[in-house]
Scaffold this active site. Structure first.
Site, mmCIF file in Angstrom:
data_model
loop_
_atom_site.group_PDB
_atom_site.id
_atom_site.type_symbol
_atom_site.label_atom_id
_atom_site.label_comp_id
_atom_site.label_asym_id
_atom_site.label_seq_id
_atom_site.Cartn_x
_atom_site.Cartn_y
_atom_site.Cartn_z
ATOM 1 N N LYS A 189 0.858 -1.198 0.000
ATOM 2 C CA LYS A 189 0.000 0.000 0.000
ATOM 3 C C LYS A 189 0.891 1.243 0.000
ATOM 4 O O LYS A 189 1.904 1.283 0.726
ATOM 5 C CB LYS A 189 -0.890 -0.034 1.245
ATOM 6 C CG LYS A 189 -1.947 1.060 1.317
ATOM 7 C CD LYS A 189 -2.834 0.862 2.543
ATOM 8 C CE LYS A 189 -3.964 1.858 2.632
ATOM 9 N NZ LYS A 189 -4.851 1.617 3.790
ATOM 10 N N SER A 249 -9.699 1.381 2.647
ATOM 11 C CA SER A 249 -8.867 2.170 1.774
ATOM 12 C C SER A 249 -7.770 1.369 1.073
ATOM 13 O O SER A 249 -7.203 1.852 0.090
ATOM 14 C CB SER A 249 -8.222 3.314 2.559
ATOM 15 O OG SER A 249 -7.365 2.795 3.558
ATOM 16 N N SER A 257 -9.777 -0.850 6.901
ATOM 17 C CA SER A 257 -9.193 -0.699 5.564
ATOM 18 C C SER A 257 -8.462 -1.898 5.006
ATOM 19 O O SER A 257 -8.166 -1.933 3.815
ATOM 20 C CB SER A 257 -8.257 0.509 5.530
ATOM 21 O OG SER A 257 -9.021 1.654 5.320
HETATM 22 N N1 GLN Z 1 -13.271 4.056 6.241
HETATM 23 C C1 GLN Z 1 -12.502 4.369 7.400
HETATM 24 C C2 GLN Z 1 -12.005 5.790 7.329
HETATM 25 O O1 GLN Z 1 -12.193 6.407 6.347
HETATM 26 C C3 GLN Z 1 -11.389 3.402 7.565
HETATM 27 C C4 GLN Z 1 -10.132 3.758 6.882
HETATM 28 C C5 GLN Z 1 -8.955 2.922 7.282
HETATM 29 O O2 GLN Z 1 -9.093 1.894 7.936
HETATM 30 N N2 GLN Z 1 -7.782 3.414 6.958
HETATM 31 O O3 GLN Z 1 -11.454 6.299 8.235
#
Ligand code: GLN
Length: 481
Positions: free
Chosen positions: A77, A152, A176
């Site tokens: 990532k 994400s 994410s």
């Molecule tokens: N959807 C969540 C957020 O926007 C989780 C994102 C993540 O785990 N990095 O914060």
């Protein structure tokens, strides 16, 4: 070259001389160049990957000691630093940022002869759950390219699911790793808080996020954990993994294990197909000897609000460093005062990051903190208490990973609250620091459904055992891409 093999089979193949790391990595890069234009998992590809794999083949042939990964192609990532490589966080603000050092997870994988094939897409600064907030365009779900792959860590899930690598590392602040794993039919694992070093992960919300692997199989997740878990002097939130071997005994079964079905995660708002897959998973676990029973976690209904309040506050302070002076893009200072320069430069953040910065500035501010930030911290501690109580009665907790199926690209982009709510089943593990995993379990209307299992802190080994048992009950079709 069959790219559709697990990490463990790959390693065995290279060890035995049946697979050449060079051929495998070269074919992987070919596949990326063939299909990634359509899927957009990758933000950059490592041109040295084939050379690196060749040197591993040489080591194998000459009988030298070879690391546990044997040249396995892994994607990373793009919020995890690889020395001398671009690390953009899918943000215009870091479009040209070259990481000056390796993250600890990268060092550990490198020491085990992993080959990093490229950096993969995400929502800008890991804020989002569909990869639509990447400044470089969305990734597409390989099961149906009109649908989001989740996020994400969407690029991670797409690259594993579409055989553009064998495994990937993502980061999980509120789901994410698990959300895209569920949407793309891969395994996604978030460890106990502190089990994997965050050194070299560009911070979003430090107090709750973790790096985690996305893999084809549960055994592969255990294999990755064996390599990357453990204390790190560069991250003082890490805990000692005591050299646990997460693979050994993974097939011990779940006979007699007590599993709590989280009531609040199978009620209102759940898609009927997700519900029926969850029921099916529960009955499969019961047939393996587990004892399943409903448990109520009352605080779950406040968890999303608390999560976004706490994470925006931490994000607000983490993002303050992006002032376009230390990091940034080419934008002249001529004609600006100090403050007006910085605010003008920040116009290049995407809408979701701007939203978090504004929320993050407001909720902990004088006069408002009591109503928002401090309340959110109270929810966090009450939820943790409730979950700890549940783990006195149960060995594991189960729920769907995501209450809905993958949605169409663009469908929810203008409705941030409805996007936030998609996180309802995943944020509890982050707010409480517990380990959780998403196991691919069903396909409905051609789209994947994942089941989430959660365990008590430091019970990661048991969690992987249970996930392996669940995985063994099903055979899923392969991605059509
Ligand atoms: N959807 C969540 C957020 O926007 C989780 C994102 C993540 O785990 N990095 O914060």
């Amino acid at each position: 070259m069959n790219l559709r093999i697990s990490a463990l089979d790959y390693v065995q193949g290279v060890k035995n001389g049946n697979v050449s790391a060079e051929d495998f990595v070269a074919s992987t890069l070919e596949r990326i160049s063939d299909i990634d234009e359509r899927l957009h998992a990758f933000l950059s590809v490592n041109d040295d990957a084939v050379d690196q794999a060749r040197s591993i083949d040489k080591k194998v042939k000459s009988g030298d000691k070879v690391g546990a990964c044997f040249g396995m192609p892994i994607s990373i990532k793009d919020n995890i630093c690889i020395k001398n490589s671009k690390t953009t966080c899918a943000s215009k603000m870091l479009e040209n940022f070259i990481a000056p050092y390796d993250a600890t997870v990268i060092t550990k994988l490198r020491n085990q002869d992993a080959v990093f094939v490229g950096k993969v897409n995400l929502d800008e600064f890991a804020m989002g759950l569909s990869t639509e907030f990447s400044a470089f365009g969305p990734s597409k779900n390989p099961w149906n390219t009109e649908y989001v792959p989740g996020g994400s860590s969407g690029g991670s899930a797409v690259s594993v699911s579409a055989f553009e690598c064998i495994a990937s590392l993502g980061s999980d602040t509120g789901g994410s790793v698990r959300n895209p794993a569920s949407f793309c039919s891969t395994v996604g694992y978030k460890p106990t808080y502190g089990l994997i070093s965050r050194y070299g992960l560009i911070s979003y919300a430090n107090s709750i996020e973790q790096i985690g692997p996305l893999t084809r199989t549960v055994k592969d997740a255990a294999f990755m954990l064996n390599i990357i878990a453990g204390l790190d002097e560069n991250d003082n939130t890490t805990v000692d993994s005591k050299n646990t071997d997460y693979l050994s005994g993974i097939d011990s079964g779940i006979e007699g294990k007590r599993i709590g079905i989280i009531k609040e995660m199978i009620g209102e708002g759940i898609d009927s197909r997700v519900l029926s897959a969850t029921k099916d998973a529960i009955s499969k676990l019961e047939s393996l000897g587990a004892i399943c029973e409903e448990v109520s976690l009352d605080m779950v209904k406040y968890s999303v609000a608390a999560y976004y309040t706490i994470t925006a506050t931490e994000a607000g302070s983490n993002l303050a460093r992006y002032d376009n002076i230390r990091y940034g893009y080419d934008f002249t200072v001529e004609g600006y005062e100090f403050n007006s320069y910085i605010s003008k430069a920040r116009r290049n953040f995407g809408p979701e990051v701007k939203r978090r910065m504004m929320i993050g500035g407001f909720v902990p501010s004088a006069g408002h903190a009591g109503k928002y930030f401090l309340k959110a911290l109270k929810v966090k501690s009450k939820l943790t208490k409730e979950v700890n109580e549940a783990f006195k009665r149960f060995d594991l907790l189960i729920s769907p990973t995501v209450p809905i199926l993958p949605f169409r690209i663009g469908e929810k982009i203008d409705d941030p609250i409805s996007l936030f709510l998609v996180d309802i089943n995943t944020v509890t593990a982050n707010l409480t620091g517990k380990p959780a995993i998403s196991v691919p379990f069903a396909i409905a209307n051609g789209l994947p459904i994942g089941i989430q299992l959660m365990a008590d802190s430091m019970n990661d080994k048991l969690l992987l055992q249970a996930a392996f048992a669940l995985e063994s009950t099903i055979t899923l079709p392969e991605v059509p891409t």
